[in-house]
Write an enzyme that holds these catalytic residues in place. Structure first.
Site, PDB file in Angstrom:
ATOM      1  N   LYS A  27       0.824  -1.208   0.000  1.00  0.00           N
ATOM      2  CA  LYS A  27       0.000   0.000   0.000  1.00  0.00           C
ATOM      3  C   LYS A  27       0.860   1.260   0.000  1.00  0.00           C
ATOM      4  O   LYS A  27       0.621   2.182  -0.792  1.00  0.00           O
ATOM      5  CB  LYS A  27      -0.914  -0.019   1.241  1.00  0.00           C
ATOM      6  CG  LYS A  27      -1.923   1.115   1.279  1.00  0.00           C
ATOM      7  CD  LYS A  27      -2.637   1.206   2.635  1.00  0.00           C
ATOM      8  CE  LYS A  27      -3.616   0.086   2.859  1.00  0.00           C
ATOM      9  NZ  LYS A  27      -4.903   0.299   2.131  1.00  0.00           N
ATOM     10  N   ARG A  97      -2.996   2.673   9.020  1.00  0.00           N
ATOM     11  CA  ARG A  97      -3.304   1.351   8.444  1.00  0.00           C
ATOM     12  C   ARG A  97      -2.036   0.529   8.299  1.00  0.00           C
ATOM     13  O   ARG A  97      -0.965   1.062   8.034  1.00  0.00           O
ATOM     14  CB  ARG A  97      -3.896   1.511   7.039  1.00  0.00           C
ATOM     15  CG  ARG A  97      -5.305   2.035   6.978  1.00  0.00           C
ATOM     16  CD  ARG A  97      -5.804   1.949   5.533  1.00  0.00           C
ATOM     17  NE  ARG A  97      -7.230   2.182   5.430  1.00  0.00           N
ATOM     18  CZ  ARG A  97      -7.799   3.361   5.188  1.00  0.00           C
ATOM     19  NH1 ARG A  97      -7.032   4.440   5.041  1.00  0.00           N
ATOM     20  NH2 ARG A  97      -9.099   3.460   5.100  1.00  0.00           N
ATOM     21  N   GLY A 106      -7.709  -8.043   5.929  1.00  0.00           N
ATOM     22  CA  GLY A 106      -8.468  -8.228   7.165  1.00  0.00           C
ATOM     23  C   GLY A 106      -7.664  -8.822   8.310  1.00  0.00           C
ATOM     24  O   GLY A 106      -8.206  -9.068   9.382  1.00  0.00           O
ATOM     25  N   MET A 108      -4.813  -7.562   9.756  1.00  0.00           N
ATOM     26  CA  MET A 108      -4.191  -6.637  10.714  1.00  0.00           C
ATOM     27  C   MET A 108      -5.105  -5.447  10.967  1.00  0.00           C
ATOM     28  O   MET A 108      -6.169  -5.324  10.387  1.00  0.00           O
ATOM     29  CB  MET A 108      -2.811  -6.231  10.200  1.00  0.00           C
ATOM     30  CG  MET A 108      -1.828  -7.406  10.282  1.00  0.00           C
ATOM     31  SD  MET A 108      -0.177  -6.979   9.745  1.00  0.00           S
ATOM     32  CE  MET A 108      -0.421  -6.663   8.017  1.00  0.00           C
ATOM     33  N   ARG A 351      -6.093   0.065  -8.137  1.00  0.00           N
ATOM     34  CA  ARG A 351      -5.526  -1.286  -8.269  1.00  0.00           C
ATOM     35  C   ARG A 351      -6.036  -1.886  -9.560  1.00  0.00           C
ATOM     36  O   ARG A 351      -7.034  -1.404 -10.126  1.00  0.00           O
ATOM     37  CB  ARG A 351      -5.916  -2.159  -7.079  1.00  0.00           C
ATOM     38  CG  ARG A 351      -7.404  -2.243  -6.876  1.00  0.00           C
ATOM     39  CD  ARG A 351      -7.769  -2.973  -5.591  1.00  0.00           C
ATOM     40  NE  ARG A 351      -9.203  -2.764  -5.329  1.00  0.00           N
ATOM     41  CZ  ARG A 351      -9.811  -3.092  -4.201  1.00  0.00           C
ATOM     42  NH1 ARG A 351      -9.125  -3.619  -3.213  1.00  0.00           N
ATOM     43  NH2 ARG A 351     -11.103  -2.902  -4.057  1.00  0.00           N
ATOM     44  N   HIS A 467     -13.919 -42.072 -13.248  1.00  0.00           N
ATOM     45  CA  HIS A 467     -14.424 -42.338 -14.595  1.00  0.00           C
ATOM     46  C   HIS A 467     -15.380 -41.245 -15.047  1.00  0.00           C
ATOM     47  O   HIS A 467     -15.262 -40.696 -16.143  1.00  0.00           O
ATOM     48  CB  HIS A 467     -15.118 -43.707 -14.604  1.00  0.00           C
ATOM     49  CG  HIS A 467     -15.718 -44.047 -15.926  1.00  0.00           C
ATOM     50  ND1 HIS A 467     -17.026 -43.775 -16.239  1.00  0.00           N
ATOM     51  CD2 HIS A 467     -15.157 -44.599 -17.028  1.00  0.00           C
ATOM     52  CE1 HIS A 467     -17.252 -44.170 -17.480  1.00  0.00           C
ATOM     53  NE2 HIS A 467     -16.141 -44.676 -17.988  1.00  0.00           N
ATOM     54  N   SER A 775       4.757 -41.280 -24.241  1.00  0.00           N
ATOM     55  CA  SER A 775       3.680 -40.427 -23.781  1.00  0.00           C
ATOM     56  C   SER A 775       3.489 -40.723 -22.296  1.00  0.00           C
ATOM     57  O   SER A 775       3.193 -41.855 -21.921  1.00  0.00           O
ATOM     58  CB  SER A 775       2.404 -40.714 -24.564  1.00  0.00           C
ATOM     59  OG  SER A 775       1.359 -39.920 -24.050  1.00  0.00           O
ATOM     60  N   CYS A 842      -0.244 -37.392 -21.641  1.00  0.00           N
ATOM     61  CA  CYS A 842      -1.647 -37.561 -22.014  1.00  0.00           C
ATOM     62  C   CYS A 842      -2.514 -37.825 -20.801  1.00  0.00           C
ATOM     63  O   CYS A 842      -3.644 -38.243 -20.927  1.00  0.00           O
ATOM     64  CB  CYS A 842      -1.805 -38.675 -23.047  1.00  0.00           C
ATOM     65  SG  CYS A 842      -1.308 -40.279 -22.423  1.00  0.00           S
ATOM     66  N   TYR A 862       4.839 -32.126 -26.430  1.00  0.00           N
ATOM     67  CA  TYR A 862       3.429 -31.743 -26.444  1.00  0.00           C
ATOM     68  C   TYR A 862       2.729 -32.165 -25.167  1.00  0.00           C
ATOM     69  O   TYR A 862       3.220 -33.019 -24.438  1.00  0.00           O
ATOM     70  CB  TYR A 862       2.708 -32.332 -27.667  1.00  0.00           C
ATOM     71  CG  TYR A 862       2.538 -33.830 -27.624  1.00  0.00           C
ATOM     72  CD1 TYR A 862       1.441 -34.413 -26.987  1.00  0.00           C
ATOM     73  CD2 TYR A 862       3.465 -34.677 -28.229  1.00  0.00           C
ATOM     74  CE1 TYR A 862       1.293 -35.780 -26.936  1.00  0.00           C
ATOM     75  CE2 TYR A 862       3.322 -36.052 -28.183  1.00  0.00           C
ATOM     76  CZ  TYR A 862       2.221 -36.593 -27.525  1.00  0.00           C
ATOM     77  OH  TYR A 862       2.080 -37.948 -27.465  1.00  0.00           O
TER      78      TYR A 862
END
Lengths: 885, 885
Positions: A27, A97, A106, A108, A351, A467, A775, A842, A862
């Site tokens: 901040k 802050r 939330g 601190m 932000r 499955h 694979s 795969c 791949y």
């Protein structure tokens, strides 16, 4: 001289910037940065994280030198604002802050309105001309400070407010007037004294030291420590403290407060978009008590309230300038909070704005067009997993929903339908024009047609790679799996959730993206793929090094995947084809035959069917490689389980029910996953693989004759030792070469293997002597590496993840330390033998972004995933490649 | 000049020696060596393996220079013998034999009696004064040469012999006289001409070249190539050819032939021991047609035939001198073949003699005493696996046996008994004084008491590491497992083998060392351990570096193992204790409880029982470490399976049968091996492990108070991730430390883990942060590394081994390439974190010699095996250490 603990910001002066996040916290660094680019931010100063560490080193006392530096910074702030802290006429008030390096929302403490006391409140009345506002601010400050700094339970002061309302006979805080609040201030202070034995501090600096210490202390509350542990934030970082001038949007009608997005967060359109309220505080805008007004005319929508653009054109124009500056500076869509105090604009926060995936894509594409970012950055701006929402229907967010139960988000999308409990019924109902949801304890390959007929699938057992989950993802159909609250009772055709009973025909709705099950029908929104999507994905494709293939068993799935950009099939499972009604009988005959002749007879019936399958798939994949895995699951999976089916089959086959049961029983396995399956079947019954190989190559030859370009890759599953592959490869080559010769054409084909057992990875150098490609079957590899059955893991895996014993479900995101280590060993050793070895993956991991990044890093050629995850894998691969540079 | 291809030997001259095996082959090198030490060996020469290679390089023709060298060597042989090759008066005849670097028995060709033709046969008649012998030798030579060198099928010449006998109306070859054989020679030659178009070669040198070429060619017959491939013998080695003078023991009564052992091969006693026949050929001694005579008086035994010592004392004395020389030279008991031709002794062969394990130990111990070998060599002289025969009863080799079926040799020893089909019945019958064999399709933990009561166990399913096999080995009880020919029919209390039916009460006999099942009762021989055994094992212990522990679950097993030399318990499985009748009910209550309270209530009943178990084991192992594994198998293994048992339990527990079945069903797993077991249970139900840990430590404290030295090692099973261990270790330490403090004593304990999942080995560095010791559970590690369930592998693993896809059963001998690689990774990574990490192995492999050698090489601290394999492991460890030097 002591270390520099305090960094001022305000007006056009700042000592910090965005790069000083470690020292000033997120901040503090951001506030400094905004000042730096000339955005009007309420001035103040940041106390560094090093001061926090020094505070702890100093027995939780403010370290020497800090107070002097604060007073100095305060003087600078006072000069900037032309007002004084503790001034009785027009006092500066402050917010205090926390602000760590990374956001710990939330966790601190915060103190607002600091600097009020019995004197300065008069100044605030004078300055605001609003005694009620002043006393309300004062009583809030006492409550907050009493709680946060002086350690009084919030409830113990809150009761006095309730008491005041009760005494006056009103219900709302706003019904208390200035006098009531003034009185309340008095009783609050008395209660503080009573509870703590100390007077409430009147001196603003005493207040300030207390608040700063309280924020430092809040770094080490139990909840903050737990949060850091869970999120891997080191304890020694400490927090910074931001002391910033309070500005008020609720001092009168020349005040206002609002929020805005620099572009539409829902569509991504380049429209400045926001809401505000006159004479209000920030929380009022989002609280929904008053209806917010549109910030400008273009974003007015249905509202008939006056816009800021109309009411305060000069301020609006200033805001426009600011937002453009901010967006240009941060090079991303911004979410702003602003306050107008006495016709003066202040930015409280900026932000990067949250947005829908659709907006994310449009914004990224537009910003490239505007020259704000390059393609690389654009590609990094969209979370791959979020693409799912673009590809599947989603529930209408505005609809009312009654949540019934929650299971695993097994396959994304949303669907409503009537409950059915059997696959056959699903098909019948579908034919009769109903939309149905198939509800099962679990599904098996026999249920595939029913799953296809259903709008969605709900199972009470099984995990993310059960499955049901795997097949549903393949079909792009929504599925909630492992929803253990749902107790299925097939006999009575109903399921229970607690005491509630849902019968066949009752309607439910599934959200496969969240795992939620709702009562009744909920409207869904069908997404549209835009041109921006295509543009965006084409950029992703420019960067990625990994190819993306698909797991597809049918021409339809292959086509869907190709449309999503699949560059081949990485896994075509032949066993699903065996379940089609026209074939399962022949499959069963083959399995139950007790002689080679009997098996060959049945296989002869299957071969033309298999050949047809492959022709369809080759056509759909014209020009692209197709990896076909030979039969993998244990044979007993194909046998009938129900008494009726057994009796029927016995009749057809002309054997006794007893004989059939005996044979079925003899195929029973204790651990089928580790049993007689994969290439072990191919070695025990070579005629099965012979048939499949012949069907593949004959189909390929037929296609070649029709001018289709075919690149078949025959994949042998479950190899543990090179000798298995050697044996099967030799037979396969003989069959292939004979078929090609007979067809009189040219055809290149490859024979390779799944690496899905630890031993295969460990002996990959030997296996690569025979295998032309690898694979990685990371589903089974995960099962064996962990010794964890995915069908059984449901009993304890969720608890493991909840207790953080496992960081995540290893069937969802690849386990890099264990399974990943084996993949690396496999790739390295395999390429030692065969440097150009083509290596893919795969398993289900092939479509999961973190796993895709791992595959990129490990040098795979791949990844292959279910059709609907192809775009996700493409984007994840691109991001991995970009991150790698 | 060409390369030297020919090495002569004979008389006191030799060009080769035992070190030239690569060049001269095994046989050639050994013949040369015997000459070298002055043993009378028929002279001749060896043609080198390099000549064989040159032969192939020369288009399968004898290489240049070879013939000249052969003629030269021939001249030397002729000079030594004082006779000539091809001489018409007293011809030298030759044998031509192959001889590769390593023996390839029966794979290549041999020609005997080479040098005979129509002229030299007259010389042989003259020299032997025995025309029948001469013509018989001649016709044999023609048949052999015709077949081996000229390529005529043996059958096509053999028919002429049959024809000759038929014509004469006789049945035996010996009934043909000299004239018949002379006539046969004529017709054989005519047939050779007819079949090949060539005359049978008359010239002895032509015969010789042909025979040499034939032997070279036989290196590349299909069967030889296959044999080499299967045995890993390189094709490029080639074979040598040995051309050696024929000597005849069948030329008259001053001739003889015999075999002898330099010590008794059955007891090892230092007695020269052998048999011979006057006027006979070598094969007659072993053929059993004539009764052989004892070689000397001391070894006469029951024989009343005259000994060689009596008949030819001078030759006998020469033979004694020779055998002493040979034994001293080869420093091992020798198995000799000798021939006496015309009162002249010739040694045809010497080799290390085969012997029983008892003899092997005695000979090794004696030879150390005699100074022939040192202890190291003695230890290397006994095959560890053979020790089994010393520790278990064996079948009387003289008894008649009717083989019924053959299964896996799952646990050694032999036993007879009446068939029973249930564990309960086994117990009852045993109590009633019967000896029984328990026959089951497979056994489960419920059967343990019945297995204990039975003399032996026969199962029709399951492999070498099935439940039956593992438990039987632990008990030292014989077991034949996976005998698939036996089809068990529980309902009718019988089993079938083919059409034969065996009922309850019928008697069978098992040989667990061979896997054979016999009909009826066969007498067994109970072994006695001798002082030599103790001496021998103490020497083994001097060399070994590995400690040897035992897997034992009861004080009795622990004691047996300690007597066999176990140095601790490496694996004490706590689950077997749960099956005792007094406890199983409480165990089931615990499992079926659906609340923590319910489980704790049941566990409270079990704890004192467990504590008692541990006290017994700690006592038995006073002073030695005891590794106790916490509960490992999935809970449903403990539940009743039979309807009666379920009903009974439901009654006891006061729940409905349906409820009980439902709970049982809910515990069902698809792949229990990969399911909710091991530490996963400990995490889901920490109270179970808490109870066990408390029982262990309280037992240890009680023992310490009684002056017993206890070293408890608590082992957490099935860890996949360090977080599992971390969670459980923390709880365990709290319990242990509290118990020790309460007892007010000093006690050291360790907490470690099984490494039995690939992931545990791969992440061993992390796991070693928590684990104080590792124990490789190579049974499960083999299952997961191969993806192979040992309960299901029976369906295809035997075929895999038969087809040489796997070199051996990986559950028997550790798979070095795969499982071994993980063990190495685990050890290396574990010791990276904790350099002094104690590492052992407790799978079945811990008692298998090749696996023990691997463990030694990999730097493990100990192996642990079933009690009866402890001596085997000790010896294997010693041999591994010696080989390593």
């Amino acid at each position: 001289m002591s270390e520099k603990y305090v960094y001022s910001f305000g007006g056009d002066y700042t000592e910090g910037d965005a790069g000083m996040r470690d020292l000033l916290g997120g901040k503090g660094a951001n506030l400094a940065e905004m000042i730096k680019i000339g955005v009007p931010v309420p001035p103040g100063f940041t106390i560094t994280t090093t001061a926090c560490i020094a505070f702890y080193d100093n027995d939780r006392s403010l370290p020497p030198g800090l107070e002097d530096q604060v007073r100095e910074a305060m003087a600078r702030t006072e000069a900037t604002m032309g007002r004084k802290f503790g001034d009785r006429d027009n006092p500066l008030l402050f917010s205090v802050r926390s602000g760590a390096r990374v956001s710990m929302p939330g966790m601190m403490d915060t103190v607002l309105n600091l600097g009020l006391n019995d004197e300065t409140v008069q100044g605030l009345i004078k300055g605001s001309d609003n005694p009620r506002f002043a006393y309300d601010s004062y009583r809030r400050f006492i409550q907050m400070y009493g709680n946060v700094v002086m350690g009084i339970e919030g409830e113990k002061l809150e009761v006095l407010l309730e008491q005041a309302k009760k005494e006056k006979g009103v219900k709302l805080d706003t019904e208390l007037d200035a006098d009531d609040l003034k009185k309340l201030v008095g009783s609050l202070k008395a209660r503080v004294k009573e509870l703590t034995g100390n007077d409430f501090p009147e001196d603003p600096y005493d207040q300030l030291w207390g608040a700063i210490s309280a924020v430092f202390n809040s770094w080490n509350t139990k909840r903050a420590i737990t949060y850091r542990k869970l999120n891997g934030i080191p304890d020694h970082w400490g927090t910074a403290v931001n002391v910033q001038t309070m500005v008020f949007g609720n001092m009168g009608d020349d005040c206002a407060t609002g929020v805005a997005f620099t572009r539409d967060p829902s569509t991504g359109e380049k429209i400045f978009y926001g809401e505000f309220l006159i004479n209000a505080q920030g929380e009022d805008v989002v609280a929904g008590i008053r209806t917010p007004q549109p910030i400008n005319e273009i974003g007015r929508g249905d509202s008939d309230l006056p816009s800021l653009e109309t009411l305060m054109p000069d301020i609006y124009n200033e805001l426009v300038e600011v937002y453009q500056k901010l967006e240009k500076h941060y090079r991303d869509m911004q979410d702003l909070e602003f306050t107008i105090e006495r016709h003066k604009l202040w930015l409280l926060q900026t932000r990067n704005g949250k947005r829908t995936v659709k907006a994310a894509i449009k914004i990224a594409v537009d910003m490239v067009g505007e020259g704000l970012i390059d393609k690389k950055e654009a590609v990094m701006r969209v979370e791959p997993d979020k693409l799912d929402n673009l590809l599947h229907p989603t529930l209408d967010p505005k609809a009312e929903k009654e949540l019934l139960a929650k299971g695993l988000p097994a396959s994304p999308g949303a669907a409503s339908g009537e409950i059915v409990f059997s696959a056959d019924e699903a098909e019948e109902m579908k034919e009769a024009g109903h939309k149905v949801i198939l509800v099962r304890a679990e599904t098996s390959p026999e249920d595939i047609n029913g799953m296809n007929a259903a709008e969605g699938i709900l199972t009470s057992r099984g995990g993310m790679t059960s499955h049901a989950a795997v097949v549903a993802r393949g079909m792009g159909k929504c599925c909630v799996a492992g929803c253990s609250a749902v107790v299925v009772d097939y006999d009575n055709e109903c399921f229970k959730v607690g005491d509630r009973v849902f019968k066949k025909g009752d309607v439910i709705t599934l959200d496969g993206s969240t795992g939620e099950v709702f009562v009744g029908r909920i409207p869904t929104i069908t997404p549209q793929l835009t041109g921006d999507f295509a543009t965006f994905m084409s950029w992703a494709d420019e960067f990625r090094k990994l190819n993306v293939r698909t797991n597809a068993d049918t021409p339809h799935d292959a086509k869907v995947a190709r449309d999503f950009g699949a560059e081949g099939i990485g896994l075509c499972r032949t066993e699903h084809m065996f379940f089609e009604e026209s074939r399962i009988r022949a499959v069963r005959e083959m399995i139950l035959a007790d002689s080679l002749e009997g098996r060959e007879h049945a296989l002869a019936k299957l071969k033309p069917e298999q050949k047809k399958d492959f022709i369809g798939i080759f056509k759909a994949m014209d020009g692209l490689p197709v990896t076909i895995r030979l039969l993998d699951p244990p044979l007993h999976e194909f046998l009938p389980q129900e008494e009726d089916d057994i009796a029927e089959l016995a009749g057809i086959m002309g054997v006794s029910v007893e004989a059939l049961k005996e044979r079925t029983e003899s195929l029973h396995e204790f651990n089928p996953m580790l049993g007689h399956r994969g290439c072990r079947l191919g070695i025990a019954y070579p005629e099965i693989y012979d048939m499949q190989v012949a069907a593949i190559i004959e189909a390929a030859c037929d296609c070649v004759k029709k001018g289709i370009s075919v690149l078949p890759e025959i994949m042998i599953p479950l190899v543990a030792d090179v000798n298995e592959l050697k044996f099967l490869k030799k037979r396969s080559i003989a069959i292939c070469d004979a078929a090609i010769k007979k067809a009189g054409i040219e055809l290149k084909y490859m024979i390779g293997t799944m690496i899905e057992l630890p031993r295969a990875a460990l002996t990959a150098d030997a296996i690569a002597e025979e295998a032309e490609f690898f694979s990685f079957g990371t589903n089974d590899l995960t099962q064996t590496t962990f010794g964890l059955s995915r069908d059984d893991a449901g009993k304890f895996l969720p608890a493991y993840i909840e207790q953080k014993i496992f960081p995540c479900d290893p069937f969802v995101s690849i386990d890099i330390d264990g399974v990943g280590a084996l993949v690396e060993i496999g790739v390295t050793r395999g390429r030692t033998t065969r440097p150009d070895l083509k290596v893919g993956i795969c398993g289900e991991h092939g479509g999961e972004p973190k796993s895709v990044a791992f595959c990129h890093k490990t040098g795979l050629n791949y990844v292959s995933c279910s059709p609907f995850r192809v775009p996700i894998a493409r984007l994840a691969a691109a991001q991995a490649a970009i991150s790698d540079i």
